[in-house]
Design a protein around this motif. Structure first.
Motif, PDB file in Angstrom:
ATOM      1  N   PRO A 158       0.814  -1.216   0.000  1.00  0.00           N
ATOM      2  CA  PRO A 158       0.000   0.000   0.000  1.00  0.00           C
ATOM      3  C   PRO A 158       0.850   1.270   0.000  1.00  0.00           C
ATOM      4  N   SER A 207      -4.128   1.568  -0.142  1.00  0.00           N
ATOM      5  CA  SER A 207      -4.495   0.169  -0.331  1.00  0.00           C
ATOM      6  C   SER A 207      -5.666   0.071  -1.295  1.00  0.00           C
ATOM      7  N   CYS A 215      -4.265  -0.365  -4.730  1.00  0.00           N
ATOM      8  CA  CYS A 215      -3.788  -1.740  -4.912  1.00  0.00           C
ATOM      9  C   CYS A 215      -4.960  -2.675  -5.153  1.00  0.00           C
ATOM     10  N   VAL A 238      -2.143  -6.684   0.730  1.00  0.00           N
ATOM     11  CA  VAL A 238      -2.403  -5.382   0.113  1.00  0.00           C
ATOM     12  C   VAL A 238      -3.454  -4.575   0.864  1.00  0.00           C
ATOM     13  N   LEU A 239      -4.050  -5.173   1.880  1.00  0.00           N
ATOM     14  CA  LEU A 239      -5.105  -4.498   2.630  1.00  0.00           C
ATOM     15  C   LEU A 239      -4.557  -3.921   3.927  1.00  0.00           C
ATOM     16  N   GLN A 240      -5.287  -2.963   4.452  1.00  0.00           N
ATOM     17  CA  GLN A 240      -4.925  -2.380   5.735  1.00  0.00           C
ATOM     18  C   GLN A 240      -5.986  -2.752   6.755  1.00  0.00           C
ATOM     19  N   LYS A 294      -9.093  -7.992   7.652  1.00  0.00           N
ATOM     20  CA  LYS A 294      -8.445  -8.216   6.358  1.00  0.00           C
ATOM     21  C   LYS A 294      -8.777  -9.602   5.809  1.00  0.00           C
TER      22      LYS A 294
END
Length: 193
Positions: free
Chosen positions: A79, A85, A88, A143-145, A151
């Motif tokens: 990210p 993110s 992405c 790719v996540l926050q 997530k």
């Protein structure tokens, strides 16, 4: 003629690569040993020097197919690459739910290409498939926050939606290309506008 160990290893890799692609294109029951070895540039007689059975080859090919990744990890998976993110996620969703990916199953996601086959192939293949799916979940989560539970939940929902959409888009592409493209476009917009 005796083959060197290096050449034997190269031949084995060629068989696994060919099988991974052909199984995704034609399904586990849609391709035979002769076609796989021919695609690898070998004769089918040599296959059993490398694998105890066609099922063993299928399991290894499935593992190899999962080396294909939904996340292009070079730069995009972070990210921090652009601070977002959402960027992405959008890139991943739009790349996955593309006409190109739909039309080239042999070069794409094994989950969309082989899930139904893997479910019917027995517990050993199911275990291999589960390992691949879990690996994709872990990659996608990167790719996540947010916290790990959030997530993981978001990843499972998103991946399942994407795989289902791709399967439906492939199934309808020849009979109703407009519907097929509508499925892809709708999910792209819904999951990552």
């Amino acid at each position: 003629m005796k083959v060197s160990k290096a050449q034997a290893a190269e031949n084995r890799e060629g068989i696994v690569d060919a099988a991974a692609r052909l199984y995704r294109e034609k399904g586990l029951d849609g391709v035979g040993v002769a076609e796989i070895t021919r695609d690898a540039g070998l004769t089918h007689g040599g296959l059993y020097r490398h694998f105890e059975s066609k099922d063993a080859l299928a399991r290894e090919a499935c593992l190899r197919a999962f080396e294909w990744t939904i996340t292009p990890l070079e730069g995009l998976a972070s990210p921090e690459a652009d601070g977002s993110s959402a960027h992405c996620l959008r890139a991943l969703v739009h790349g996955y739910l593309s006409v190109t990916h739909r039309d080239h199953p042999g070069e794409g996601c094994p989950a969309a290409a082989l899930a139904a086959d893997a479910a019917r192939a027995g517990p050993e293949m199911s275990e291999v498939f589960a390992q691949g799916v879990e690996r994709n979940i872990q990659r996608f989560m990167s790719v996540l926050q947010g916290d790990e539970v959030t997530k993981r939940t978001e990843t499972i929902v998103t991946l399942s939606s994407m795989v289902g959409a791709l399967v439906l888009a492939r199934a309808t592409a020849a009979g109703n290309p407009v519907l097929s493209e509508e499925i892809l476009a709708t999910l792209r917009e819904k999951l990552a506008p």
